[in-house]
Design a protein around this motif. Sequence first.
Motif, PDB file in Angstrom:
ATOM      1  N   CYS A  25      60.125  45.348  34.431  1.00 48.98           N
ATOM      2  CA  CYS A  25      59.741  45.520  36.080  1.00 48.98           C
ATOM      3  C   CYS A  25      58.910  47.027  35.931  1.00 48.98           C
ATOM      4  CB  CYS A  25      60.659  44.834  37.053  1.00 48.98           C
ATOM      5  SG  CYS A  25      60.472  43.390  36.843  1.00 48.98           S
ATOM      6  N   HIS A  26      60.245  47.460  35.810  1.00 48.53           N
ATOM      7  CA  HIS A  26      59.893  49.261  35.733  1.00 48.53           C
ATOM      8  C   HIS A  26      58.963  49.886  35.317  1.00 48.53           C
ATOM      9  CE1 HIS A  26      63.444  48.928  37.743  1.00 48.53           C
ATOM     10  NE2 HIS A  26      64.172  48.782  37.269  1.00 48.53           N
ATOM     11  N   LEU A  27      59.032  49.769  33.755  1.00 46.76           N
ATOM     12  CA  LEU A  27      57.535  49.646  33.002  1.00 46.76           C
ATOM     13  C   LEU A  27      56.892  49.388  33.361  1.00 46.76           C
ATOM     14  CD1 LEU A  27      57.143  50.730  30.234  1.00 46.76           C
ATOM     15  CD2 LEU A  27      56.791  49.074  29.009  1.00 46.76           C
ATOM     16  N   ALA A  28      56.848  48.139  34.047  1.00 47.07           N
ATOM     17  CA  ALA A  28      55.181  46.983  34.397  1.00 47.07           C
ATOM     18  C   ALA A  28      54.799  48.669  36.164  1.00 47.07           C
ATOM     19  CB  ALA A  28      55.194  46.304  35.482  1.00 47.07           C
ATOM     20  N   THR A  29      55.493  48.921  36.811  1.00 45.01           N
ATOM     21  CA  THR A  29      55.475  49.834  38.129  1.00 45.01           C
ATOM     22  C   THR A  29      54.678  51.038  36.973  1.00 45.01           C
ATOM     23  OG1 THR A  29      57.055  48.663  38.975  1.00 45.01           O
ATOM     24  CG2 THR A  29      56.885  50.999  39.367  1.00 45.01           C
TER      25      THR A  29
END
Lengths: 219, 450
Positions: free
Chosen positions: A84-88
């Motif tokens: 999720c953080h990588l997507a952000t």
Amino acid sequence: MRLKRPVSVFILLWGLLLGAPSFAKDNGLGYTPPAPGSYELPPIKRAVDGIVLDTKGHQQRLFDCMDDKFVILSFIYTNCSDICHLATYVLQQVTTELKQDLMLSGQVRLITLSFDPDHDTPEVMRRYAQAMECDTSGWVFLTTSSHAELQPILDGYGQYIVRERDATGKATGAFMHVLKVFLIDREHKVRNIYSLSFLHSTLLLNDIRTLLLEEGANR
Amino acid sequence: MYTKKWAFLITMTLPFLFIYTANADETCLSPYMAKITGHEDFVYVWTLGAEGLGDSSDKLVTVDVRPDSKTYGMVIHSVSVSGRNEAHHGDFTDDRRYFWAGGLDTSQIFIFDMYSDPAKPRLVKTINDFVKRSGGVVGPHTFYALPGRMLITGLSNDTDLGGRTGLVEYSNEGDYIVTHWLPTTDNTRGAIIEKLADGYGYDVRVLPRRNVMLTSSFTGRSNYMTELEKVMQDPDAMKRFGQTMVVWDFHARKPKKVLHVPGTPLEIRFAWGPFQDYAFTSTALTAKIWLIYADDKNEWQAKPVADIGDPSNPPLPVDISISADGRCLWVDSLMDGKVRLFDVSDPFHPKQVYEKVIGSQLNMVSQSWDGKRLYFTSSLLSKWDKKGKADQQFLKAYDWNGKELIEKFTVDFYQQKLGRPHIMRLGAYALYNIEPPKAASADQGRRQEN
């Protein structure tokens, strides 16, 4: 026999393995992407509406948040330990590049919607956006008031999540999920869906340019 | 708490952790799909119905492969679809909640719910207008998961039932999206043609980090629904076999180059290493392993790199499976019922290092990610399988100890009145975070004891 490792972690690893050289380069894809307008993005399905909460706790319709713009919609939860953080982070790159493109700036809305309403309150989403140093001028962070409000949205987009539980059946706070990011046009049609392997700012922006060219040709 | 540095850190380190943590699931699956990270619980077998056997219908069969289960190696469930459709290939959606399975004869597509009870798949939808919606594509073959979509290769068309065909996309919800026709010499669709473009289709695989999609080529319905002996005696029919592979710009879904790969290239398997820019295929009629690779100018090329068996008596290789580390390639062949293992650590010079007869005929092979378990099935096509006593129909499971295959169990699909087993896919409760039920009793399953 019993699996301890979240499936989502494996998906991350798998995706990164295949995409590693691309991400490792400075904003490089590792190949020349197709030129905007040289390909088509046929509608995949209708986007769905729903009731959401913004970071101030105000109730809104998801479609109202889209505001007649091209939308990049991502589903995350802030307690996620990986993708999720990588997507952000990739969407941060999108906002940076948007500022440098006069044709696109102002035509794109980024929406990040939590699928963990128990933990991700409007205040948590506000702090998440702040901590990730996201430019919120064209990027809204949303959550929902309940699972009852959330589930029809997840079903509509096909974002499947499973709450992980420990050996005693107690929720761990983590979710198994496949990362999906949706590109939605102004008519609320889903025009592309990205997994980690293809979640790259250059591709996202080229796809939006392709839709803009399609729009211009249809006028 | 959340930082950009963190994102960079996982980007740079986890690909290497991956190599040491993944220990299950098949190596042929779409990279866009959720994966099993432990031992598989089930082998699902999409099975052709055989006339007069059981209910005579195609069916999805569940075999229990949990080592500690009392029904290990037994059929614990099967769900039939309407009639015989020439069941062939099938695969999961990206979230692995649904299994799509095709019929090459009727062009029907059956969608099974796998997540409600992974031991007991349930038919939830049938697509029966695939030909009409796709604009004439016949014979849905490979089902390849993309984010939120299924990419389906065709084998034929409704105009002449020959090999010219297309790729068709559907949403995970089962709605038609678009058709991409394969390039032909008359309509190249912008592709560079190495020698010819037959427009034929078979398998599809994607290498995301290179934005490359590869397709291979088989033959049309007029051949695959005709007795093999009759086809092989008909010089005109023998001209209607694929001899191309197409390199596509995956993101744009545009064909870029049509490679000349004579002899009918079938299954495609990319090596999975982060710097391995190549795939293997095997040609059925000429019994060769071909390497499809990016050369030092980043141009994709095709080259035959090894013979499979005796070139003067080709054994009809039908399926291949590459190990997760890209060093080994298993090759199944129908006629001699053998599996051969090639060391492909030098992809330009594969060397056969092992072989074993699995049965009188052999078709599909699936291996676990750690390479320790292999599963085999026997049926190719209802009209092409061997006749009489040689028509054995089975699922066989083996352990691979690095030197030899050790048989674990056999399920006789004729004795159990199931039909002709074709493609296999692995399943697990953990994909859906479902706790496995307490051990079932042996009388709930059926197994052929050795």
